[in-house]
Design an enzyme around this catalytic site. Structure first.
Site, PDB file in Angstrom:
ATOM      1  N   ARG A   1       0.845  -1.195   0.000  1.00 52.87           N
ATOM      2  CA  ARG A   1       0.000   0.000   0.000  1.00 52.87           C
ATOM      3  C   ARG A   1       0.879   1.243   0.000  1.00 52.87           C
ATOM      4  O   ARG A   1       1.823   1.358   0.775  1.00 52.87           O
ATOM      5  CB  ARG A   1      -0.909   0.026   1.224  1.00 52.87           C
ATOM      6  CG  ARG A   1      -1.630   1.359   1.349  1.00 52.87           C
ATOM      7  CD  ARG A   1      -3.035   1.250   1.742  1.00 52.87           C
ATOM      8  NE  ARG A   1      -3.678   2.561   1.718  1.00 52.87           N
ATOM      9  CZ  ARG A   1      -4.582   2.947   2.565  1.00 52.87           C
ATOM     10  NH1 ARG A   1      -4.975   2.121   3.514  1.00 52.87           N
ATOM     11  NH2 ARG A   1      -5.134   4.125   2.465  1.00 52.87           N
TER      12      ARG A   1
ATOM     13  N   ARG B   1      -6.037   1.688  -3.844  1.00 55.62           N
ATOM     14  CA  ARG B   1      -5.202   1.002  -2.857  1.00 55.62           C
ATOM     15  C   ARG B   1      -5.212  -0.495  -3.082  1.00 55.62           C
ATOM     16  O   ARG B   1      -6.225  -1.059  -3.439  1.00 55.62           O
ATOM     17  CB  ARG B   1      -5.662   1.311  -1.442  1.00 55.62           C
ATOM     18  CG  ARG B   1      -7.071   0.857  -1.184  1.00 55.62           C
ATOM     19  CD  ARG B   1      -7.829   1.618  -0.182  1.00 55.62           C
ATOM     20  NE  ARG B   1      -7.838   3.016  -0.484  1.00 55.62           N
ATOM     21  CZ  ARG B   1      -8.047   3.963   0.421  1.00 55.62           C
ATOM     22  NH1 ARG B   1      -8.293   3.645   1.650  1.00 55.62           N
ATOM     23  NH2 ARG B   1      -8.047   5.221   0.090  1.00 55.62           N
TER      24      ARG B   1
ATOM     25  N   ASP C   1      -6.766  -1.913   2.183  1.00 55.04           N
ATOM     26  CA  ASP C   1      -7.066  -0.988   3.269  1.00 55.04           C
ATOM     27  C   ASP C   1      -7.678  -1.830   4.376  1.00 55.04           C
ATOM     28  O   ASP C   1      -8.585  -2.628   4.112  1.00 55.04           O
ATOM     29  CB  ASP C   1      -8.062   0.073   2.777  1.00 55.04           C
ATOM     30  CG  ASP C   1      -8.357   1.132   3.819  1.00 55.04           C
ATOM     31  OD1 ASP C   1      -7.454   1.485   4.591  1.00 55.04           O
ATOM     32  OD2 ASP C   1      -9.506   1.625   3.859  1.00 55.04           O
TER      33      ASP C   1
ATOM     34  N   ASP D   1      -9.266  -1.270   8.143  1.00 62.49           N
ATOM     35  CA  ASP D   1      -9.688  -0.317   9.165  1.00 62.49           C
ATOM     36  C   ASP D   1     -10.301  -1.037  10.355  1.00 62.49           C
ATOM     37  O   ASP D   1     -11.041  -2.011  10.187  1.00 62.49           O
ATOM     38  CB  ASP D   1     -10.751   0.645   8.608  1.00 62.49           C
ATOM     39  CG  ASP D   1     -10.197   1.617   7.597  1.00 62.49           C
ATOM     40  OD1 ASP D   1      -8.995   1.935   7.664  1.00 62.49           O
ATOM     41  OD2 ASP D   1     -10.978   2.074   6.733  1.00 62.49           O
TER      42      ASP D   1
END
Length: 175
Positions: free
Chosen positions: A99, A108, A111, A113
């Protein structure tokens, strides 16, 4: 017993283990394999155990819309890591997979989160939990409903949050 197996065995019996939910997204390369690889890397050493996972969903880009579509998923995990250690692990997986952070909400390879971490509320410069944009993102809420259908954030159910959004561009790509 291998280190990963020992860590997994300890996690399963750990009174200090916490439940968390992670969101994963990708729009570069082999998107489905990117999600699978991120999950493998997150759980490799046994300090994170996969409890459940959503279907994979295809979704339109959000924020910066002039880019390719995404594959998104959510996973429910159990971990012995602290919230900040989990954040570091997520960022390490992102970095190790290649990334590059050049544009906010841009393309990307992966990712990852942290959406929730138990019932904790964290508001620090490097970490906000629950994730502050959950209720604005159908591409997060739809897979989140797969792994935590009864979850309520700030008194609102996932269904109530979804009612306010256009989820028509979030489609399951895997049964």
């Amino acid at each position: 017993m291998a280190n990963a197996e020992r860590a997994r065995a300890e996690l399963q019996g750990a009174a200090g283990a916490s439940d968390a939910i992670l969101a994963l997204g990708t729009n570069l390369g082999n998107r489905i394999e990117n999600i699978e690889e991120a999950i493998r890397r997150l759980t490799a050493d046994g300090s994170i155990r996969l409890v459940s996972r959503s279907k994979l969903y295809r979704s339109a880009p959000w924020g910066v819309t002039d880019q390719d579509w995404f594959i998104n998923a959510c996973i429910a995990i159990q971990t012995t890591l602290s919230p900040h250690e989990l954040l570091k692990r997520c960022q390490a997986v992102e970095n190790d997979m290649g990334r590059v952070r050049t544009m906010r909400w841009g393309p990307r390879i992966i990712d990852v989160d942290i959406l929730t971490f138990g019932d904790l509320t964290i508001a620090e410069p490097d970490l906000t939990v629950p994730h502050p944009l959950i209720g604005e993102r159908a591409f997060v809420l739809v897979p989140l409903k797969d792994v935590a259908p009864e979850l309520r954030l700030n008194g609102r159910s996932i269904d109530a949050m979804l009612e306010k959004l256009d989820g028509s561009e979030v489609e399951a790509v895997q049964p």
